[in-house]
Design an enzyme around this catalytic site. Structure first.
Site, short mmCIF file in Angstrom:
data_model
loop_
_atom_site.label_atom_id
_atom_site.label_comp_id
_atom_site.label_asym_id
_atom_site.label_seq_id
_atom_site.Cartn_x
_atom_site.Cartn_y
_atom_site.Cartn_z
N HIS A 45 -2.64 6.97 2.97
CA HIS A 45 -1.17 7.06 2.97
C HIS A 45 -0.77 8.24 2.08
O HIS A 45 -1.10 8.27 0.89
CB HIS A 45 -0.54 5.79 2.41
CG HIS A 45 -0.66 4.58 3.31
ND1 HIS A 45 -1.19 4.62 4.58
CD2 HIS A 45 -0.27 3.29 3.11
CE1 HIS A 45 -1.13 3.41 5.12
NE2 HIS A 45 -0.59 2.59 4.25
N CYS A 76 0.82 -1.22 0.00
CA CYS A 76 0.00 0.00 0.00
C CYS A 76 0.85 1.27 0.00
O CYS A 76 0.42 2.32 -0.50
CB CYS A 76 -0.94 -0.01 1.20
SG CYS A 76 -0.13 -0.42 2.75
P1 NAP Z 1 -5.66 -7.82 10.07
O1 NAP Z 1 -6.65 -6.74 10.27
O2 NAP Z 1 -4.73 -8.17 11.19
O3 NAP Z 1 -6.47 -9.15 9.64
C1 NAP Z 1 -5.84 -10.40 9.52
C2 NAP Z 1 -6.81 -11.47 9.06
O4 NAP Z 1 -6.08 -12.72 8.97
C3 NAP Z 1 -7.97 -11.73 10.03
O5 NAP Z 1 -9.13 -12.07 9.30
C4 NAP Z 1 -7.50 -12.96 10.81
O6 NAP Z 1 -8.56 -13.77 11.33
C5 NAP Z 1 -6.79 -13.73 9.69
N1 NAP Z 1 -5.87 -14.73 10.22
C6 NAP Z 1 -4.88 -14.55 11.12
N2 NAP Z 1 -4.27 -15.74 11.38
C7 NAP Z 1 -4.92 -16.67 10.62
C8 NAP Z 1 -4.78 -18.08 10.45
N3 NAP Z 1 -3.86 -18.78 11.12
N4 NAP Z 1 -5.62 -18.71 9.60
C9 NAP Z 1 -6.57 -18.01 8.91
N5 NAP Z 1 -6.76 -16.68 9.05
C10 NAP Z 1 -5.93 -16.02 9.87
O7 NAP Z 1 -4.72 -7.52 8.82
P2 NAP Z 1 -4.99 -6.54 7.56
O8 NAP Z 1 -4.52 -5.19 7.85
O9 NAP Z 1 -6.38 -6.75 7.09
O10 NAP Z 1 -3.95 -7.13 6.50
C11 NAP Z 1 -4.14 -8.39 5.88
C12 NAP Z 1 -3.06 -8.57 4.84
O11 NAP Z 1 -3.15 -7.53 3.87
C13 NAP Z 1 -1.63 -8.50 5.42
O12 NAP Z 1 -0.81 -9.38 4.69
C14 NAP Z 1 -1.23 -7.05 5.15
O13 NAP Z 1 0.15 -6.90 5.05
C15 NAP Z 1 -1.91 -6.81 3.82
N6 NAP Z 1 -2.21 -5.40 3.51
C16 NAP Z 1 -2.83 -4.59 4.42
C17 NAP Z 1 -3.12 -3.26 4.09
C18 NAP Z 1 -3.79 -2.30 5.02
O14 NAP Z 1 -3.91 -1.10 4.66
N7 NAP Z 1 -4.28 -2.73 6.18
C19 NAP Z 1 -2.77 -2.78 2.82
C20 NAP Z 1 -2.16 -3.65 1.91
C21 NAP Z 1 -1.89 -4.94 2.27
P3 NAP Z 1 -9.02 -13.65 12.90
O15 NAP Z 1 -9.84 -12.39 13.00
O16 NAP Z 1 -9.83 -14.87 13.09
O17 NAP Z 1 -7.76 -13.60 13.70
#
Ligand code: NAP
Length: 359
Positions: free
Chosen positions: A250, A157
């Site tokens: 961002h 991002c």
């Molecule tokens: P987040 O809010 O921490 O959400 C993580 C997700 O992964 C939750 O649904 C969680 O489920 C699930 N998860 C964690 N451990 C797991 C497992 N062992 N098996 C299956 N599901 C699991 O993270 P996020 O910000 O959405 O980011 C997700 C991804 O997108 C990351 O790789 C991040 O680097 C990328 N990303 C994020 C952004 C951003 O702006 N936030 C931008 C670009 C890319 P539970 O709720 O059940 O724990």
């Protein structure tokens, strides 16, 4: 017939954005919501009660009763889904394996995770910039032994405001780029209210972000050679990445040097003319104006300009001469829409329009 889709990480910040964009989509229908084993078995409404993080939209009522699945066993988790949006916070090795397994099951994976960004035959797609990287999918399918299944990754991002702004200048010999990013707390999957150290603060470190911000643009601008994406050789990029107390959006300040000098007016013309093709396809989440320039001296601002083009546009401002480089400017993108969920959904819409889901 809508394409059945699964969302991995549906309870996370990006997952919630995916849910909100896909709940009532003309091409796609959510058939599976997947999260960690601790959420599995609960209904989406139950799990998200008090945990829905998006302030600009509600949890879609029709998904409130939907059951959450764990990723294992895989066939049960994905059911009839042909397209899988992946937004998981898991170990890189686990994601590498899981996404490949899904592709080998003849499904298409659109990943928000970093795991496959440097796999040489995986496109690092921004539809307006490098749709030609889709041609590498033939080589990827040969490697995976699939007919239809493959993986496409979306870049980090942090780069999604300055890479679009710099792309129309590439053919003038973009040599050197200095960028400092000011990244929102939602980029870490968090809200300001849940992150006390971040309130009224700026933290000048985001683990791994500067490396991604310096290297990923080169793959986005890379060309296919012998079934792999070879990264671009220029420009050299120096990045500082900071976390700021902003909920979403961002921003980046950028200075750059070109071999072939351009006037300010020529740069503005290039931004205005860039990417006139994608809007003609009529994709639901494609911005009409990909790059918008603000003439006001104090724009773009996250609070005012983040929702430009429903969060899918890039806002640019303050183009001026730089005493060390040639020019400098400011830019802004929506990190969870353009930079994550919206970018993946737009990629899926492009694949749909190109016939990738036809039998
Ligand atoms: P987040 O809010 O921490 O959400 C993580 C997700 O992964 C939750 O649904 C969680 O489920 C699930 N998860 C964690 N451990 C797991 C497992 N062992 N098996 C299956 N599901 C699991 O993270 P996020 O910000 O959405 O980011 C997700 C991804 O997108 C990351 O790789 C991040 O680097 C990328 N990303 C994020 C952004 C951003 O702006 N936030 C931008 C670009 C890319 P539970 O709720 O059940 O724990």
């Amino acid at each position: 017939m809508k394409v059945p889709v699964a969302i991995l990480g549906a309870t996370g910040y990006v997952g919630q954005r995916l849910v909100s964009l896909l709940a009532d989509h003309p091409y796609f229908e959510i058939v599976r919501l997947v999260a960690s084993p601790k959420s599995a078995g609960q209904s989406y409404g139950q799990r998200m009660a008090g945990n829905w993080q998006l302030s600009d939209c509600e949890l879609p009522a029709q998904l409130s009763a939907a059951k959450i699945y764990a990723p294992e066993p895989l066939e049960e988790a994905l059911g009839p889904a042909k397209l899988v949006f992946s937004a998981l916070a898991m170990e890189k090795d686990e994601i590498l394996k899981l996404e490949e397994e899904i592709a080998r099951s003849e499904r298409i994976v659109l990943s928000n995770n970093s795991a496959h960004r440097w796999t040489p035959d995986v496109p690092l797609l921004i539809p307006e910039i490098n749709a030609q990287q889709l041609e590498v999918l033939a080589a990827q399918k040969r490697r995976l032994g699939t007919q239809k299944g493959f993986i496409i990754a979306k870049p980090n991002c942090s780069i999604q405001a300055y890479v679009p702004a710099l792309t129309p200048l590439l053919d003038c010999g973009l040599e050197e780029v200095f960028v400092a990013t000011y990244q929102a707390v939602s980029g870490a999957g968090k809200r300001l209210s849940d992150w006390p150290e971040m309130q009224e603060n700026m933290i000048p470190y985001i683990g791994g972000e500067e490396e991604k911000s310096e290297s990923e643009p080169l793959k986005v601008w890379g060309q296919i050679k012998a079934g792999q994406i070879e990264k671009a050789k220029a420009p050299i990029i120096s990045a500082h990445c900071c976390r700021v107390a902003v909920p979403e959006g961002h921003s980046a300040v950028v200075s750059f040097k070109l071999k072939q000098k351009l006037s300010q007016a020529e740069i503005l013309d290039r931004w205005a003319a860039f990417n006139r093709d994608l809007p003609s396809l009529g994709l639901p989440n494609a911005p009409e104006n990909f790059l918008s320039y603000y003439a006001e001296a104090d724009r773009p601002q996250a609070k005012l300009d983040l929702r430009s083009e429903k969060g899918m546009g890039i806002s640019i401002g303050r183009l001026r001469e730089d005493p060390i480089f040639d020019y400098k400017f400011v830019c802004l993108s929506h990190n969870t829409l353009r930079g994550a969920a919206g970018g993946s959904v737009l990629s899926a819409e492009l694949l749909y329009r190109l016939g990738y889901f036809e039998e």
